[in-house]
Structures are given as structure tokens and as C-alpha cells.
Scaffold this motif. Structure first.
Motif, short mmCIF file in Angstrom:
data_model
loop_
_atom_site.label_atom_id
_atom_site.label_comp_id
_atom_site.label_asym_id
_atom_site.label_seq_id
_atom_site.Cartn_x
_atom_site.Cartn_y
_atom_site.Cartn_z
N VAL A 1 6.39 20.71 -0.41
CA VAL A 1 6.75 20.13 0.88
C VAL A 1 8.28 20.16 1.01
O VAL A 1 8.99 20.25 0.02
CB VAL A 1 6.24 18.67 1.02
N ARG A 2 8.74 20.06 2.24
CA ARG A 2 10.17 19.99 2.53
C ARG A 2 10.45 18.64 3.19
O ARG A 2 9.68 18.20 4.04
CB ARG A 2 10.59 21.09 3.52
N THR A 3 11.56 18.04 2.83
CA THR A 3 11.94 16.77 3.44
C THR A 3 13.43 16.55 3.20
O THR A 3 14.04 17.20 2.38
CB THR A 3 11.11 15.60 2.88
N GLY A 4 13.98 15.60 3.93
CA GLY A 4 15.38 15.24 3.72
C GLY A 4 15.55 14.62 2.34
O GLY A 4 14.69 13.86 1.89
N PRO A 5 16.65 14.93 1.65
CA PRO A 5 16.82 14.42 0.28
C PRO A 5 16.92 12.90 0.19
O PRO A 5 16.61 12.33 -0.85
CB PRO A 5 18.11 15.10 -0.19
N ASP A 6 17.31 12.24 1.26
CA ASP A 6 17.43 10.79 1.26
C ASP A 6 16.40 10.13 2.15
O ASP A 6 16.53 8.94 2.49
CB ASP A 6 18.85 10.38 1.68
N SER A 7 15.37 10.87 2.53
CA SER A 7 14.31 10.30 3.36
C SER A 7 13.54 9.25 2.56
O SER A 7 13.56 9.23 1.32
CB SER A 7 13.36 11.39 3.85
N ARG A 8 12.86 8.41 3.26
CA ARG A 8 12.05 7.37 2.63
C ARG A 8 11.02 7.98 1.68
O ARG A 8 10.85 7.53 0.54
CB ARG A 8 11.36 6.57 3.73
N LYS A 9 10.35 9.05 2.13
CA LYS A 9 9.35 9.68 1.25
C LYS A 9 9.98 10.34 0.05
O LYS A 9 9.45 10.27 -1.05
CB LYS A 9 8.42 10.60 2.03
N ALA B 1 0.86 -1.19 0.00
CA ALA B 1 0.00 0.00 0.00
C ALA B 1 0.90 1.24 0.00
O ALA B 1 2.08 1.15 0.33
CB ALA B 1 -0.89 -0.02 1.24
N PRO B 2 0.36 2.40 -0.37
CA PRO B 2 1.19 3.60 -0.39
C PRO B 2 1.77 3.94 0.99
O PRO B 2 1.13 3.70 2.02
CB PRO B 2 0.23 4.70 -0.84
N LEU B 3 2.96 4.49 0.98
CA LEU B 3 3.55 5.08 2.18
C LEU B 3 2.74 6.34 2.47
O LEU B 3 2.54 7.17 1.59
CB LEU B 3 5.02 5.44 1.92
N THR B 4 2.24 6.49 3.69
CA THR B 4 1.44 7.65 4.08
C THR B 4 2.02 8.23 5.36
O THR B 4 2.15 7.51 6.35
CB THR B 4 -0.03 7.26 4.28
N VAL B 5 2.38 9.52 5.32
CA VAL B 5 3.01 10.18 6.46
C VAL B 5 2.45 11.58 6.65
O VAL B 5 2.08 12.25 5.68
CB VAL B 5 4.55 10.26 6.29
#
Length: 141
Positions: A47-55, A29-33
Motif C-alpha cells: 500500500v502507499r500512504t503518507g509517511p506521517d499519516s495516522r495509518k 478498536a482497530p483503525l479501519t480505512v
């Protein structure tokens, strides 16, 4: 029940916590965060996130993602958008400040931005152009 284009865009522009979903693997199923996001009516969502994050890895692989926001008071209302990634950029102090000011009280912004910039590591900004919308206000029920 369904929201007009203007209503759904204005609702999405409010500072809700978003539920970002992205296909990570075809057999799951989709990753949902939960995530902070920014949107201006008629524009791109980002959105902002870490460049190597799972999302971030899943978004790069899928090339698109969805985001759903909701409220429960005074009526149940939600907006969900899905669309392609239009670009990814390096983060900046200005983007960090803009996002933080959207969600935290003014007196907490500087402290959080300093923490974000020094303790949370590098971020990227991922932009998405909403293509598909689903929305409703269940207040009339």
C-alpha cells in the motif's frame, strides 16, 4: 464456501478497494480505512500512504496490519489477509503509476499521477507478507 489457495490469491490480486485495519491503541478498536493496494499471487501485498499519516504511524507501531476485500456480485465473496510488515520504502513515480493504473481508466492515469506527485505530498510504500487468510464465496448458499 471457503476458497482454495489459488482462488483466494487470484481474488486478492483483482483491483478491489481494500479495508485496511491496524491496531492504533490498545484501548480502542482497530483503525479501519479504505485504501488502494497491490498484490501478486504468492508475493507481498503493498500500500502507499503518507509517511506521517495516522495509518502509517499505527502500522509502524504495530508492525503488522490486515486488509479485507469483498464483492457482492455475482456472488458475495471476500478475502481477508493479515501479516507482518516486511519493509517500508520511499515511494516512486513508477509505484504511483502502477497503483493508479490498477484503479483508474488509462486516460486518467497521467493526470492523477501528476496530481498525486505534486499535491498529495510524500508517500511511502509499506509491504506486508500475508500470513493468515480468511476467505469465502457465499454463492453456494
Amino acid at each position: 464456501m471457503s476458497l482454495s489457495t489459488r482462488e483466494r490469491e487470484l481474488f486478492l490480486a483483482e483491483p478491489h478497494i481494500g479495508a485496511l485495519s491496524v491496531i492504533e491503541r490498545p484501548d480502542r478498536a482497530p483503525l479501519t480505512v479504505p485504501i488502494w493496494y497491490q498484490y501478486t499471487p504468492g508475493g507481498e501485498l503493498w500500500v502507499r500512504t503518507g509517511p506521517d499519516s495516522r495509518k502509517a504511524r499505527a502500522i509502524r507501531s504495530a508492525g503488522r496490519f490486515s486488509l479485507m476485500v469483498q464483492r457482492t456480485e455475482p456472488t458475495v465473496r471476500y478475502v481477508s489477509v493479515e501479516g507482518p510488515v516486511t519493509r517500508t520504502e520511499s515511494d516512486s513515480r513508477e509505484r504511483s503509476w502502477e497503483m493508479t493504473a490498477r484503479y483508474l481508466p488509462q486516460e486518467k492515469v497521467a493526470e492523477f499521477v501528476e496530481y498525486d506527485r505534486t499535491q498529495l505530498g510524500e508517500h511511502v510504500v509499506i509491504y506486508m507478507q500475508p500470513e493468515h487468510w480468511v476467505s469465502a464465496d457465499l454463492g453456494s448458499l
